[in-house]
Scaffold this motif. Sequence first.
Motif, PDB file in Angstrom:
ATOM      1  N   SER A  94      -3.348  10.584  -8.575  1.00  0.00           N
ATOM      2  CA  SER A  94      -4.176  10.459  -9.780  1.00  0.00           C
ATOM      3  C   SER A  94      -5.613  10.896  -9.509  1.00  0.00           C
ATOM      4  N   LEU A  95      -6.018  10.882  -8.232  1.00  0.00           N
ATOM      5  CA  LEU A  95      -7.367  11.354  -7.875  1.00  0.00           C
ATOM      6  C   LEU A  95      -7.339  12.821  -7.418  1.00  0.00           C
ATOM      7  N   SER A  96      -6.146  13.413  -7.413  1.00  0.00           N
ATOM      8  CA  SER A  96      -5.931  14.761  -6.856  1.00  0.00           C
ATOM      9  C   SER A  96      -6.416  14.849  -5.409  1.00  0.00           C
ATOM     10  N   LYS A  97      -6.106  13.818  -4.637  1.00  0.00           N
ATOM     11  CA  LYS A  97      -6.495  13.770  -3.222  1.00  0.00           C
ATOM     12  C   LYS A  97      -5.248  13.567  -2.368  1.00  0.00           C
ATOM     13  N   VAL A  98      -5.448  13.779  -1.058  1.00  0.00           N
ATOM     14  CA  VAL A  98      -4.359  13.550  -0.113  1.00  0.00           C
ATOM     15  C   VAL A  98      -4.572  12.173   0.518  1.00  0.00           C
ATOM     16  N   ALA A  99      -3.493  11.425   0.728  1.00  0.00           N
ATOM     17  CA  ALA A  99      -3.602  10.163   1.464  1.00  0.00           C
ATOM     18  C   ALA A  99      -3.065  10.395   2.875  1.00  0.00           C
ATOM     19  N   VAL A 100      -3.846  10.017   3.864  1.00  0.00           N
ATOM     20  CA  VAL A 100      -3.399  10.127   5.261  1.00  0.00           C
ATOM     21  C   VAL A 100      -2.846   8.764   5.648  1.00  0.00           C
ATOM     22  N   SER A 101      -1.550   8.724   5.932  1.00  0.00           N
ATOM     23  CA  SER A 101      -0.930   7.415   6.160  1.00  0.00           C
ATOM     24  C   SER A 101      -0.777   7.124   7.645  1.00  0.00           C
ATOM     25  N   VAL A 105       0.844  -1.208   0.000  1.00  0.00           N
ATOM     26  CA  VAL A 105       0.000   0.000   0.000  1.00  0.00           C
ATOM     27  C   VAL A 105       0.876   1.254   0.000  1.00  0.00           C
ATOM     28  N   ARG A 106       1.956   1.225   0.783  1.00  0.00           N
ATOM     29  CA  ARG A 106       2.875   2.360   0.809  1.00  0.00           C
ATOM     30  C   ARG A 106       3.429   2.632  -0.584  1.00  0.00           C
ATOM     31  N   ASP A 107       3.527   1.559  -1.387  1.00  0.00           N
ATOM     32  CA  ASP A 107       4.075   1.694  -2.729  1.00  0.00           C
ATOM     33  C   ASP A 107       3.086   2.389  -3.676  1.00  0.00           C
ATOM     34  N   TYR A 108       1.805   1.986  -3.642  1.00  0.00           N
ATOM     35  CA  TYR A 108       0.889   2.523  -4.664  1.00  0.00           C
ATOM     36  C   TYR A 108      -0.041   3.636  -4.176  1.00  0.00           C
ATOM     37  N   LEU A 109      -0.191   3.785  -2.843  1.00  0.00           N
ATOM     38  CA  LEU A 109      -1.176   4.764  -2.343  1.00  0.00           C
ATOM     39  C   LEU A 109      -0.879   6.204  -2.780  1.00  0.00           C
ATOM     40  N   SER A 127      -1.318  13.608  16.152  1.00  0.00           N
ATOM     41  CA  SER A 127      -1.910  14.747  15.446  1.00  0.00           C
ATOM     42  C   SER A 127      -3.304  14.366  14.931  1.00  0.00           C
ATOM     43  N   ASP A 128      -4.188  15.353  14.849  1.00  0.00           N
ATOM     44  CA  ASP A 128      -5.534  15.148  14.313  1.00  0.00           C
ATOM     45  C   ASP A 128      -5.560  15.594  12.859  1.00  0.00           C
ATOM     46  N   THR A 129      -6.214  14.812  12.011  1.00  0.00           N
ATOM     47  CA  THR A 129      -6.336  15.184  10.603  1.00  0.00           C
ATOM     48  C   THR A 129      -7.807  15.148  10.200  1.00  0.00           C
ATOM     49  N   ARG A 130      -8.245  16.226   9.588  1.00  0.00           N
ATOM     50  CA  ARG A 130      -9.620  16.271   9.067  1.00  0.00           C
ATOM     51  C   ARG A 130      -9.535  16.426   7.552  1.00  0.00           C
ATOM     52  N   PHE A 131     -10.421  15.766   6.835  1.00  0.00           N
ATOM     53  CA  PHE A 131     -10.408  15.884   5.386  1.00  0.00           C
ATOM     54  C   PHE A 131     -11.093  17.176   4.973  1.00  0.00           C
ATOM     55  N   ALA A 132     -10.450  17.898   4.045  1.00  0.00           N
ATOM     56  CA  ALA A 132     -11.036  19.165   3.589  1.00  0.00           C
ATOM     57  C   ALA A 132     -12.016  18.930   2.437  1.00  0.00           C
ATOM     58  N   SER A 133     -11.778  17.839   1.693  1.00  0.00           N
ATOM     59  CA  SER A 133     -12.628  17.644   0.510  1.00  0.00           C
ATOM     60  C   SER A 133     -13.669  16.570   0.780  1.00  0.00           C
ATOM     61  N   ASP A 134     -14.600  16.474  -0.135  1.00  0.00           N
ATOM     62  CA  ASP A 134     -15.706  15.525  -0.033  1.00  0.00           C
ATOM     63  C   ASP A 134     -15.278  14.076  -0.206  1.00  0.00           C
ATOM     64  N   GLY A 135     -14.218  13.889  -0.913  1.00  0.00           N
ATOM     65  CA  GLY A 135     -13.745  12.522  -1.142  1.00  0.00           C
ATOM     66  C   GLY A 135     -13.783  12.165  -2.614  1.00  0.00           C
ATOM     67  N   PRO A 136     -13.304  10.981  -2.957  1.00  0.00           N
ATOM     68  CA  PRO A 136     -12.856   9.944  -2.027  1.00  0.00           C
ATOM     69  C   PRO A 136     -11.574  10.324  -1.285  1.00  0.00           C
ATOM     70  N   ASN A 137     -11.631  10.208   0.058  1.00  0.00           N
ATOM     71  CA  ASN A 137     -10.472  10.485   0.888  1.00  0.00           C
ATOM     72  C   ASN A 137      -9.804   9.164   1.262  1.00  0.00           C
ATOM     73  N   LEU A 138      -8.481   9.151   1.221  1.00  0.00           N
ATOM     74  CA  LEU A 138      -7.752   7.893   1.389  1.00  0.00           C
ATOM     75  C   LEU A 138      -6.981   7.887   2.706  1.00  0.00           C
ATOM     76  N   ALA A 139      -6.961   6.749   3.374  1.00  0.00           N
ATOM     77  CA  ALA A 139      -6.186   6.644   4.621  1.00  0.00           C
ATOM     78  C   ALA A 139      -5.694   5.216   4.805  1.00  0.00           C
ATOM     79  N   SER A 140      -4.470   5.082   5.327  1.00  0.00           N
ATOM     80  CA  SER A 140      -3.953   3.744   5.629  1.00  0.00           C
ATOM     81  C   SER A 140      -3.872   3.569   7.145  1.00  0.00           C
ATOM     82  N   ILE A 141      -4.153   2.341   7.597  1.00  0.00           N
ATOM     83  CA  ILE A 141      -4.274   2.049   9.030  1.00  0.00           C
ATOM     84  C   ILE A 141      -3.060   1.256   9.502  1.00  0.00           C
TER      85      ILE A 141
END
Length: 322
Positions: free
Chosen positions: A110-117, A100-104, A142-156
């Motif tokens: 490509s989605l013009s989104k931020v990934a929260v890792s 996931v670290r490789d492709y996220l 730290s706390d992270t809130r998504f600014a956009s509607d999505g799709p928002n990406l996050a890894s656990i």
Amino acid sequence: MSILVVMEQRGGEWNRMSWETLAAGQQLGRDLGVEVSAAVLGQSIDALAAELGGKQLAKVYAVEHELLAEYTPDAFAAALRQLAAQSGAKVVLFPHTYQVRDYLPKLATSLSKVAVSDVIGHRVENGKLVLVRQLFQGKVNSDTRFASDGPNLASIQAGAYRADLLETGSAAVEKFTPQISAAEVRTKPQERFRESARAVDLGAAELIVSVGRGIKEEENIALVQDLAKAMGAELAASRPICDAGWLPMERQVGSSGQTVAPKLYMAIGISGAIQHLVGMKGARTIVAINKDANAPIFEVADYGIVGDLFQVVPELIAALKK
Ligand SMILES: Cc1cc2nc3c(=O)[nH]c(=O)nc-3n(C[C@H](O)[C@H](O)[C@H](O)COP(=O)(O)OP(=O)(O)OC[C@H]3O[C@@H](n4cnc5c(N)ncnc54)[C@H](O)[C@@H]3O)c2cc1C
């Protein structure tokens, strides 16, 4: 609003962190009051999709394509970009694996989104999702809130959520065939390096015996090796042990090693530096053996033995053998 969890498998075997991520998805879904679906990518994945169908989910996507049989960042990012659009998910969760670290980042770009890792927790404030991740080697959350509607990406991160809290249920499996052309896949997977095929996956180990500088000499490693053997546990180490070449680097736990989340982590002669703790504090039960009662490892330990490991470990082995 809905949540999609992307599971990881290789050769029909799940990566254990996928189940923790699915548990995270279910918890987020409950807390936000939204539906949760899951996806598995590959080829000939009917059995895996059916297994997922036995969990409490709105839907299971079986994402199949011959170009997904072996992992490549191009094919996986292309497939997931299309799946994100098809599913309409606002939050897409991934296990924080090497793959996931490789492709996220590529997928996010490509989605013009931020990934929260590397997410370790979450809460809901005024109906909005807040993701928690660590900074500065785990010294600060730290706390992270998504600014956009999505799709928002996050890894656990491994060990952040408990897979044994997964809820079972019954979900329909939907086949999804992404459009991927061979021309857009720029890498050709070769056979795995022998080292990497041999590499221990400490992330999947249920019992870990870990040794630190308290062991003093290379020849004493055999003592903890015997304990690990008697317990059926994997052997791991703090960084100085691997830096010295007493155990291979792949057995190092910590910020510059592996992150582990076993049921039991036994830390022997390890002081508990923050760089070590970030790699193992997600373990269910931590046992520490250290002759210094003030060693920081005791702050995270569930059980502690203050004593000389050269006395305690042989007694433990003898008791286990009995
Ligand atoms: C950028 C960076 C990244 C790092 N990444 C990592 C990492 O990934 N993993 C990692 O582990 N470290 C990492 N470190 C190193 C980390 O800061 C510590 O130095 C390291 O974890 C200490 O290892 P230790 O606990 O084995 O040794 P020590 O801190 O020397 O502790 C040895 C412990 O053994 C105890 N002891 C001694 N003799 C006995 C005995 N006879 N019986 C019982 N107990 C005994 C002592 O009381 C002591 O608490 C990193 C450091 C930096 C700066």
